[in-house]
Write a protein that holds these residues in place. Structure first.
Motif, PDB file in Angstrom:
ATOM      1  N   SER A  74       0.926  -1.200   0.127  1.00  0.00           N
ATOM      2  CA  SER A  74       0.130  -0.021   0.081  1.00  0.00           C
ATOM      3  C   SER A  74       0.790   1.231   0.022  1.00  0.00           C
ATOM      4  N   GLY A  75       2.170   1.054  -0.009  1.00  0.00           N
ATOM      5  CA  GLY A  75       3.070   2.208  -0.024  1.00  0.00           C
ATOM      6  C   GLY A  75       4.253   1.849  -0.353  1.00  0.00           C
ATOM      7  N   PHE A  76       5.387   2.847  -0.361  1.00  0.00           N
ATOM      8  CA  PHE A  76       6.888   2.287  -0.638  1.00  0.00           C
ATOM      9  C   PHE A  76       7.584   3.331  -0.057  1.00  0.00           C
ATOM     10  N   HIS A  77       8.873   2.913  -0.065  1.00  0.00           N
ATOM     11  CA  HIS A  77      10.131   3.743   0.543  1.00  0.00           C
ATOM     12  C   HIS A  77      11.263   3.254  -0.323  1.00  0.00           C
ATOM     13  N   VAL A  78      11.973   4.234  -1.097  1.00  0.00           N
ATOM     14  CA  VAL A  78      13.197   4.253  -1.994  1.00  0.00           C
ATOM     15  C   VAL A  78      14.133   5.055  -1.523  1.00  0.00           C
ATOM     16  N   ASP A  79      15.192   4.568  -2.054  1.00  0.00           N
ATOM     17  CA  ASP A  79      16.398   5.489  -1.990  1.00  0.00           C
ATOM     18  C   ASP A  79      16.026   6.596  -3.019  1.00  0.00           C
ATOM     19  N   ALA A  80      16.880   7.853  -2.490  1.00  0.00           N
ATOM     20  CA  ALA A  80      16.780   9.120  -3.242  1.00  0.00           C
ATOM     21  C   ALA A  80      17.142   8.890  -4.926  1.00  0.00           C
ATOM     22  N   ASP A  81      18.069   8.223  -5.362  1.00  0.00           N
ATOM     23  CA  ASP A  81      18.435   7.919  -6.503  1.00  0.00           C
ATOM     24  C   ASP A  81      17.927   6.654  -7.392  1.00  0.00           C
ATOM     25  N   ASP A  82      17.064   5.903  -6.545  1.00  0.00           N
ATOM     26  CA  ASP A  82      16.918   4.787  -7.256  1.00  0.00           C
ATOM     27  C   ASP A  82      15.480   4.765  -7.975  1.00  0.00           C
ATOM     28  N   THR A  83      15.485   5.022  -9.241  1.00  0.00           N
ATOM     29  CA  THR A  83      14.419   5.412 -10.122  1.00  0.00           C
ATOM     30  C   THR A  83      13.814   4.167 -10.486  1.00  0.00           C
ATOM     31  N   ARG A  84      14.422   3.253 -10.691  1.00  0.00           N
ATOM     32  CA  ARG A  84      14.095   1.673 -11.076  1.00  0.00           C
ATOM     33  C   ARG A  84      13.200   1.231 -10.048  1.00  0.00           C
ATOM     34  N   THR A  85      13.330   1.323  -8.958  1.00  0.00           N
ATOM     35  CA  THR A  85      12.779   0.813  -7.727  1.00  0.00           C
ATOM     36  C   THR A  85      11.485   1.614  -7.414  1.00  0.00           C
ATOM     37  N   LEU A  86      11.410   2.951  -7.547  1.00  0.00           N
ATOM     38  CA  LEU A  86      10.524   3.979  -7.576  1.00  0.00           C
ATOM     39  C   LEU A  86       9.199   3.307  -8.654  1.00  0.00           C
ATOM     40  N   VAL A  87       9.708   3.014 -10.036  1.00  0.00           N
ATOM     41  CA  VAL A  87       8.917   2.937 -11.007  1.00  0.00           C
ATOM     42  C   VAL A  87       8.090   1.474 -10.570  1.00  0.00           C
ATOM     43  N   GLY A 105       7.912   6.959 -21.766  1.00  0.00           N
ATOM     44  CA  GLY A 105       9.430   6.342 -22.230  1.00  0.00           C
ATOM     45  C   GLY A 105       9.173   4.758 -21.657  1.00  0.00           C
ATOM     46  N   ASP A 106      10.322   3.985 -21.830  1.00  0.00           N
ATOM     47  CA  ASP A 106      10.350   2.467 -21.609  1.00  0.00           C
ATOM     48  C   ASP A 106      11.179   2.497 -20.323  1.00  0.00           C
ATOM     49  N   PRO A 107      10.478   2.136 -19.066  1.00  0.00           N
ATOM     50  CA  PRO A 107      11.348   2.094 -17.912  1.00  0.00           C
ATOM     51  C   PRO A 107      12.278   0.921 -17.796  1.00  0.00           C
ATOM     52  N   ASP A 108      11.931   0.102 -18.560  1.00  0.00           N
ATOM     53  CA  ASP A 108      12.843  -1.242 -18.885  1.00  0.00           C
ATOM     54  C   ASP A 108      14.211  -0.800 -19.617  1.00  0.00           C
ATOM     55  N   ASP A 109      14.223   0.213 -20.389  1.00  0.00           N
ATOM     56  CA  ASP A 109      15.453   0.539 -21.014  1.00  0.00           C
ATOM     57  C   ASP A 109      16.264   1.383 -20.267  1.00  0.00           C
ATOM     58  N   ASP A 111      18.404   3.798 -20.680  1.00  0.00           N
ATOM     59  CA  ASP A 111      18.585   5.042 -21.102  1.00  0.00           C
ATOM     60  C   ASP A 111      17.586   5.803 -20.499  1.00  0.00           C
ATOM     61  N   PHE A 112      16.363   5.407 -20.465  1.00  0.00           N
ATOM     62  CA  PHE A 112      15.212   6.160 -19.557  1.00  0.00           C
ATOM     63  C   PHE A 112      15.612   6.526 -18.208  1.00  0.00           C
ATOM     64  N   HIS A 113      16.365   5.515 -17.545  1.00  0.00           N
ATOM     65  CA  HIS A 113      16.694   6.056 -16.240  1.00  0.00           C
ATOM     66  C   HIS A 113      17.926   7.066 -16.225  1.00  0.00           C
ATOM     67  N   THR A 114      18.512   7.088 -17.109  1.00  0.00           N
ATOM     68  CA  THR A 114      19.600   8.340 -17.196  1.00  0.00           C
ATOM     69  C   THR A 114      19.061   9.664 -17.386  1.00  0.00           C
ATOM     70  N   ASP A 115      17.791   9.766 -17.931  1.00  0.00           N
ATOM     71  CA  ASP A 115      17.218  10.869 -18.364  1.00  0.00           C
ATOM     72  C   ASP A 115      16.117  11.255 -17.075  1.00  0.00           C
ATOM     73  N   VAL A 116      15.841  10.711 -16.282  1.00  0.00           N
ATOM     74  CA  VAL A 116      14.839  11.010 -15.316  1.00  0.00           C
ATOM     75  C   VAL A 116      15.395  11.160 -13.904  1.00  0.00           C
TER      76      VAL A 116
END
Length: 177
Positions: A74-87, A105-109, A111-116
């Motif tokens: 029902s919620g989440f807690h992720v590291d400050a730069d962990d965009t993959r885990t947030l998605v 964009g494609d979160p499995d790519d 390059d997606f995570h380098t730009d967000v």
């Protein structure tokens, strides 16, 4: 004593006088109902775990125990730069209601995570969920990480009131920095 519908009504804003119980437990129960819209069974399960954990915790802040009880359901807690885990966490939350976020964009790519970054992902998810009547929230952590949950948009004001009563600093997903 377990919570009953007569004591806790998720359709109304939290008001100590109305509910007659301003205890932390009553507020946590109400919060769990709001972040589990339409899923009282999950809220009850989490409340039972919360009560047990709170009885053994030395924490004065209920959000620490709540965070552990709801994580990845029902919620989440992720590291400050962990965009993959947030998605992944937001996708997990939205799947409960057969929703999906348009990530632009494609979160499995890779390059997606380098730009967000995390704030932009919060804003994207917030904007994607709003038309369906859901609000993505973030609550402040004291370790620089990001945490949040979803509610029905109609419950925004009751959530703000409860969060204030519980000492939780909340922000809309579009206000994350």
């Amino acid at each position: 004593m377990s919570p009953s519908d007569d004591d806790f009504d998720a359709e109304h804003s939290f008001d100590e006088d109305e509910h007659g119980d301003d205890s932390v437990e009553a507020r946590v129960w109400q919060l769990l109902l709001l972040i589990n819209p339409g899923d009282e069974e999950t809220a009850l399960q989490q409340f039972a775990v919360y009560r047990d954990a709170a009885g053994h915790a030395d924490e004065d802040e209920p959000i620490r125990v709540i965070s552990q009880v709801i994580d990845w359901r029902s919620g989440f807690h992720v590291d400050a730069d962990d965009t993959r885990t947030l998605v992944q966490a937001i996708d997990e939350l939205t799947s409960r209601w057969n929703l999906s976020v348009e990530w632009d964009g494609d979160p499995d790519d890779d390059d997606f995570h380098t730009d967000v970054d995390v704030p932009s992902l919060f804003a994207t998810a917030y904007d994607s969920l709003t038309p369906y009547g859901y609000t993505l929230w973030a609550w402040e952590t004291d370790d620089g990480s990001y945490a949040g949950w979803m509610t029905l948009t109609r419950d925004n004001e009751p959530l703000r009131e409860l969060a204030t009563a519980l000492g939780i600093n909340m922000r809309l997903g579009t206000e994350v920095t």
